[in-house]
Enzyme design. Sequence first.
Site, short mmCIF file in Angstrom:
data_model
loop_
_atom_site.label_atom_id
_atom_site.label_comp_id
_atom_site.label_asym_id
_atom_site.label_seq_id
_atom_site.Cartn_x
_atom_site.Cartn_y
_atom_site.Cartn_z
N LYS A 1 0.93 -1.09 -0.12
CA LYS A 1 -0.10 -0.12 -0.01
C LYS A 1 0.92 1.25 -0.04
O LYS A 1 0.54 2.22 -0.75
CB LYS A 1 -1.01 0.00 1.25
CG LYS A 1 -2.08 -1.12 1.07
CD LYS A 1 -2.81 -1.49 2.51
CE LYS A 1 -3.71 -2.64 2.22
NZ LYS A 1 -4.48 -2.87 3.37
N ASP B 1 -11.20 2.79 4.02
CA ASP B 1 -11.40 1.36 4.06
C ASP B 1 -13.01 1.28 3.70
O ASP B 1 -13.55 0.18 3.13
CB ASP B 1 -11.07 0.59 5.10
CG ASP B 1 -9.83 0.05 4.76
OD1 ASP B 1 -9.45 -0.44 3.40
OD2 ASP B 1 -9.01 -0.41 5.90
N GLN C 1 -4.98 -1.78 9.65
CA GLN C 1 -4.46 -3.00 9.09
C GLN C 1 -5.32 -4.08 10.06
O GLN C 1 -4.80 -4.17 11.07
CB GLN C 1 -2.88 -3.32 9.05
CG GLN C 1 -2.86 -4.63 8.02
CD GLN C 1 -3.40 -4.52 6.56
OE1 GLN C 1 -3.29 -3.47 5.83
NE2 GLN C 1 -3.93 -5.67 6.39
#
Length: 289
Positions: A54, A121, A98
Site C-alpha cells: 500500500k 476502507d 490493518q
Amino acid sequence: MAARILDGKAIAKEIQAEIATSVAAHVAAGGMAPGLAAVLVGEDPASQVYVRSKQKACERAGIASWLHRMPDETTTEDLLEVVSQLNGDPNVHGILVQLPLPPQIDELRVLDAIDPAKDVDGFHPQNVGLLSQGRPRFLPCTPSGVMQILARSDISIAGKHAVVLGRSDIVGKPMASLLAQKESTLGPNYCNATVTLCHSRTTNLAELTRQADLVVAAIGRPKFVTADMIRPGAVVIDVGINRTDDGLVGDVDFGPVSEIASAITPVPGGVGRLTVTMLLANTFAAATK
Ligand code: NDP
C-alpha cells in the site's frame, strides 16, 4: 471455449496512472498532497506485506503515506489514542488500521473511532449505512475493485443474476450491496443486478451458483468453486487469497472453471491488485472532498 482472463494487474495499473495524473493536477493547482496513515499492530507477516505494498502504491501515485507500527501487546486504549491523533491531523486524509488486530483489541471500537470522513476502507458504520442507502461516501476497496474489473472489461451486470459467496463485512456484504445498487457512478450497466448472498449455512449452494450469470467467490476456501458449479458462459470473479503448499490460490478451481466460464479473474493477478488501487482512489477522494 476457454474463458477470457480478466487482467487485474493491467486494470490496476491503468487506474493507478489515472489517480497519479489527478493527484499531480490537484497539487499543481495548489491543493494539498493527499495523505494516508496506516497503523500496523504486531508482526503478522501477511499484514506487513499488504501495508508495504500500500505504501509503495501511494508513493507511485504521489500520495504521502505514514506507517505507525505498534507492538503486539498494544491495548485498545493505546490504539484509540493513535486513531484520535490521526483524526485530528490535517495532513492525514485517510486512515487505515490493518486487520486482523491482535485478539486483546476491540476491533469494532477501533474502527468506529475512525473519523468517517477519513475512513478510506469504508468500514465505519456511517459509511456502511450510506452505502446501503445508495449514497456511498467511500466504497469498500475490494468490492469496488471488482466493479472496476467488470466495468473496464465491458461486462454488464444490469438485470443479471449475481451469486456472491461469503457474507463478511469487508467483502461479501458490501459486494452484494454494490451489485444491487440502483445507480452507479460507473454507469447504468454496473448496478441493478439481482443478487443472491450465500454463506456457510446455505444448503443448496451449487444449485444457486449454477443459475448465476456472475459468481463472486469470497469465502477463503482453496479451489472451492468447481466447474460443475458454474453455468457455461458465466463470469467468475475470484476474491479468495489462500496460501497453500502449491502457493497462492483462489477460491475457484481456476483450470477447469476457465474451460466453462466466459470470463474469469486469476489469483494472483486479479482482484488483489484492485484492492490497493481503490484505497488510493478513496484517499484522493477524501483529500479533495
Ligand atoms: P471471512 O472469513 O471474514 O468470511 C468468509 C465468508 O465465507 C463467511 O461469510 C462464511 O460464512 C463464508 N463461508 C466459509 N466457508 C463457506 C462454505 N463452505 N460455503 C459457503 N460459504 C462459506 O473472509 P473475508 O470475506 O475476509 O475473505 C474471503 C476471502 O477473500 C479470503 O480468502 C481472503 O483472503 C480474501 N480477501 C481478498 C482480498 C483481495 O484483495 N483480493 C481482500 C479481502 C479478502 P459464515 O458467515 O456463515 O461464516
